[in-house]
Design a protein around this motif. Sequence first.
Motif, mmCIF file in Angstrom:
data_model
loop_
_atom_site.group_PDB
_atom_site.id
_atom_site.type_symbol
_atom_site.label_atom_id
_atom_site.label_comp_id
_atom_site.label_asym_id
_atom_site.label_seq_id
_atom_site.Cartn_x
_atom_site.Cartn_y
_atom_site.Cartn_z
ATOM 1 N N LEU A 65 0.823 -1.207 0.000
ATOM 2 C CA LEU A 65 0.000 0.000 0.000
ATOM 3 C C LEU A 65 0.866 1.270 0.000
ATOM 4 C CD1 LEU A 65 -2.978 0.729 -0.132
ATOM 5 C CD2 LEU A 65 -3.000 0.817 2.362
ATOM 6 N N LEU A 66 1.951 1.266 0.756
ATOM 7 C CA LEU A 66 2.877 2.408 0.704
ATOM 8 C C LEU A 66 3.409 2.597 -0.717
ATOM 9 C CD1 LEU A 66 4.985 1.960 3.974
ATOM 10 C CD2 LEU A 66 3.476 3.873 3.418
ATOM 11 N N THR A 67 3.795 1.490 -1.338
ATOM 12 C CA THR A 67 4.295 1.536 -2.713
ATOM 13 C C THR A 67 3.213 2.015 -3.665
ATOM 14 O OG1 THR A 67 5.773 -0.321 -2.195
ATOM 15 C CG2 THR A 67 5.420 0.163 -4.519
ATOM 16 N N ALA A 68 1.995 1.497 -3.471
ATOM 17 C CA ALA A 68 0.867 1.830 -4.351
ATOM 18 C C ALA A 68 0.507 3.302 -4.303
ATOM 19 C CB ALA A 68 -0.350 0.988 -3.963
ATOM 20 N N LEU A 69 0.571 3.907 -3.147
ATOM 21 C CA LEU A 69 0.146 5.294 -2.999
ATOM 22 C C LEU A 69 1.265 6.299 -3.275
ATOM 23 C CD1 LEU A 69 -2.170 4.944 0.120
ATOM 24 C CD2 LEU A 69 -2.802 4.957 -2.313
ATOM 25 N N CYS A 70 2.487 5.936 -2.946
ATOM 26 C CA CYS A 70 3.589 6.877 -3.143
ATOM 27 C C CYS A 70 4.098 6.906 -4.588
ATOM 28 C CB CYS A 70 4.744 6.554 -2.197
ATOM 29 S SG CYS A 70 4.337 6.846 -0.468
ATOM 30 N N SER A 71 4.120 5.762 -5.245
ATOM 31 C CA SER A 71 4.685 5.694 -6.604
ATOM 32 C C SER A 71 3.996 6.631 -7.589
ATOM 33 C CB SER A 71 4.634 4.260 -7.137
ATOM 34 O OG SER A 71 5.364 3.387 -6.330
ATOM 35 N N PRO A 72 2.661 6.588 -7.716
ATOM 36 C CA PRO A 72 2.022 7.495 -8.674
ATOM 37 C C PRO A 72 2.208 8.974 -8.295
ATOM 38 C CG PRO A 72 0.508 5.754 -8.017
ATOM 39 C CD PRO A 72 1.701 5.673 -7.110
ATOM 40 N N ALA A 73 2.181 9.271 -7.009
ATOM 41 C CA ALA A 73 2.337 10.665 -6.574
ATOM 42 C C ALA A 73 3.720 11.196 -6.938
ATOM 43 C CB ALA A 73 2.101 10.777 -5.070
ATOM 44 N N VAL A 74 4.746 10.421 -6.634
ATOM 45 C CA VAL A 74 6.116 10.854 -6.936
ATOM 46 C C VAL A 74 6.307 10.974 -8.450
ATOM 47 C CG1 VAL A 74 8.555 10.197 -6.784
ATOM 48 C CG2 VAL A 74 7.073 9.939 -4.786
ATOM 49 N N SER A 76 4.065 11.554 -10.730
ATOM 50 C CA SER A 76 3.296 12.699 -11.215
ATOM 51 C C SER A 76 3.991 14.012 -10.866
ATOM 52 C CB SER A 76 1.878 12.670 -10.638
ATOM 53 O OG SER A 76 1.098 13.686 -11.197
ATOM 54 N N LEU A 77 4.495 14.121 -9.645
ATOM 55 C CA LEU A 77 5.179 15.347 -9.223
ATOM 56 C C LEU A 77 6.489 15.578 -9.987
ATOM 57 C CD1 LEU A 77 4.644 15.239 -5.366
ATOM 58 C CD2 LEU A 77 3.713 16.924 -6.953
ATOM 59 N N LEU A 78 7.262 14.514 -10.185
ATOM 60 C CA LEU A 78 8.564 14.656 -10.829
ATOM 61 C C LEU A 78 8.486 14.750 -12.351
ATOM 62 C CD1 LEU A 78 10.810 12.180 -8.774
ATOM 63 C CD2 LEU A 78 10.701 14.670 -8.605
#
Length: 169
Positions: A65-74, A76-78
């Motif tokens: 879940l940490l991987t699932a939520l952080c990966s798209p956010a990072v 998208s931001l980068l």
Amino acid sequence: MNTSTRLYTLGYTEPKTYVAATLFIAGNIILPQLFHLIPQGGVTWLPIYFFTLIAAYKYGWKVGLLTALCSPAVNSLLFGMPAAAALPAIYLKSALLALGAGYAAHRFNRVSLPALAAVVAFYQLLGTLGEWLMTGDLYLAMQDCRIGIPGMLTQVIGGYLFIRYLLRK
């Protein structure tokens, strides 16, 4: 093909959870960048989900879940990909993938191609329904099913091989 495995269920209070999640998030950042070099590579190969599947199956739903939520956010931001408008559907599918993979690993306590295929089918079917409800556009919601078959097959077969590799280490 079944392989018994040492599967973990790491908790949020364990440092190993964050180390593992960070490594899988990095994989989910690098792999999409490589596939985006190919025209339509992201929508065809669905690389943002690959390491989420492995993280949740091998280390439990919390790392997944940490991987699932952080990966798209990072990502998208980068890099601006996925686009902000696509994030809700990707979050939904990623979370379903993490929860489904964590459950399957715990339930079967082994890695197998049928178990991984069931996990991918689970998150895609429920995720497509959820995306349809969010967007009101069935054609858009079915994009992964229409275009992403190579990516889903890669998740199942590549995920199986990668988890087996981790078991040898």
